[in-house]
Enzyme design. Structure first.
Site, PDB file in Angstrom:
ATOM      1  N   LYS A 134       0.909  -1.087   0.004  1.00 17.21           N
ATOM      2  CA  LYS A 134       0.105  -0.157   0.096  1.00 17.21           C
ATOM      3  C   LYS A 134       0.720   1.085   0.028  1.00 17.21           C
ATOM      4  O   LYS A 134       0.628   2.267  -0.853  1.00 17.21           O
ATOM      5  CB  LYS A 134      -1.004  -0.219   1.158  1.00 17.21           C
ATOM      6  CG  LYS A 134      -1.756   1.161   1.235  1.00 17.21           C
ATOM      7  CD  LYS A 134      -2.867   1.088   2.340  1.00 17.21           C
ATOM      8  CE  LYS A 134      -2.224   1.220   3.631  1.00 17.21           C
ATOM      9  NZ  LYS A 134      -3.221   1.559   4.867  1.00 17.21           N
ATOM     10  N   ASP A 152      -6.685   1.267   0.693  1.00 16.30           N
ATOM     11  CA  ASP A 152      -6.933   1.556   2.062  1.00 16.30           C
ATOM     12  C   ASP A 152      -8.156   1.160   2.714  1.00 16.30           C
ATOM     13  O   ASP A 152      -8.991   0.862   1.865  1.00 16.30           O
ATOM     14  CB  ASP A 152      -6.352   3.032   2.708  1.00 16.30           C
ATOM     15  CG  ASP A 152      -7.445   3.865   2.418  1.00 16.30           C
ATOM     16  OD1 ASP A 152      -8.556   3.753   1.459  1.00 16.30           O
ATOM     17  OD2 ASP A 152      -7.284   5.024   2.696  1.00 16.30           O
TER      18      ASP A 152
END
Length: 229
Positions: A134, A152
């Site tokens: 991420k 997210d």
């Protein structure tokens, strides 16, 4: 308002390609030039901020980096602070002990292997301490302009609720988004979806009343909207 003659979305189904285009067209119209809410001026500042933002708010990270970066905003300068010195600047952020250790180790590795520069490849980024997929996606997208999507909690929620890219885990959602998002929206899709989830499609109290994509959304529990007749 729903476009005249346009059928409303069938709840529980996935968005069609045309609806995906419409979704991003509306989000772009509302925010033509989206970007991260983390404050930074260099790829390195962004990298550190994203590492610090894990399980923390952007607001909280910005408060810490506003104090840190005027003093130390390069790998060498932060490394010179040492772990204890760095903690004094970031101790208001959750998990600051572990994050300080990761940032110091990250700075050391950047100096040893990359000449103090933030690498441009996913593999090299993910090899840095404290950097997962991420974080790498955020840096690649925001600092280097690549059409990556860092899934997210906000993007995961929006993708599942709306029917844009439903999936049981973040990697599944990411892979679907990369495949489904049209090329013209790929660069900014990450930011549009995060901001929509943060301010409109919120976890506990989604603001369906003012949602610009309400009529496209497949979420069975969505509330009424002022955008529709």
């Amino acid at each position: 308002m729903t476009a005249p003659g346009k059928p409303r979305a069938a709840r529980g189904s996935k968005l069609t390609p045309d609806e995906i285009v419409e979704l991003f067209t509306r989000l772009r119209a509302a925010n033509p030039h989206p970007t991260t809410e983390l404050e930074y001026t260099t790829p390195f500042e962004l990298l550190v901020a994203v590492v610090l933002s894990a399980q923390a708010t952007d607001v909280g990270v910005n408060k810490a980096t506003r104090k840190l970066y005027p003093v130390a905003n390069t790998p060498a300068a932060i490394l010179a602070l040492g772990e204890d010195g760095l903690k004094r600047y970031i101790n208001t952020i959750g998990l600051y002990n572990a994050k300080a250790a990761n940032v110091i180790a990250l700075c050391r590795l950047l100096l040893e292997k990359h000449g103090g520069e933030v690498p441009h490849t996913r593999e090299e980024l993910e090899a840095l301490p404290g950097v997962g997929r991420k974080t790498a996606n955020v840096v690649l997208n925001t600092a280097f302009g690549e059409p990556t999507i860092a899934v997210d909690t906000h993007i995961f929620r929006v993708s599942n609720r709306t029917g844009l890219a439903p999936g049981k885990d973040v990697r599944t959602v990411e892979d679907k988004l990369v495949k489904l998002v049209p090329a013209e929206f790929a660069r900014d899709a990450h930011h549009w979806l995060i901001l929509h989830g943060r301010y409109t499609c919120k976890a506990r109290k989604p603001d369906c009343l003012h949602c610009p994509i309400h009529d496209l959304c497949r979420w069975p529990e969505k509330g009424p909207s002022s955008w529709q007749t």
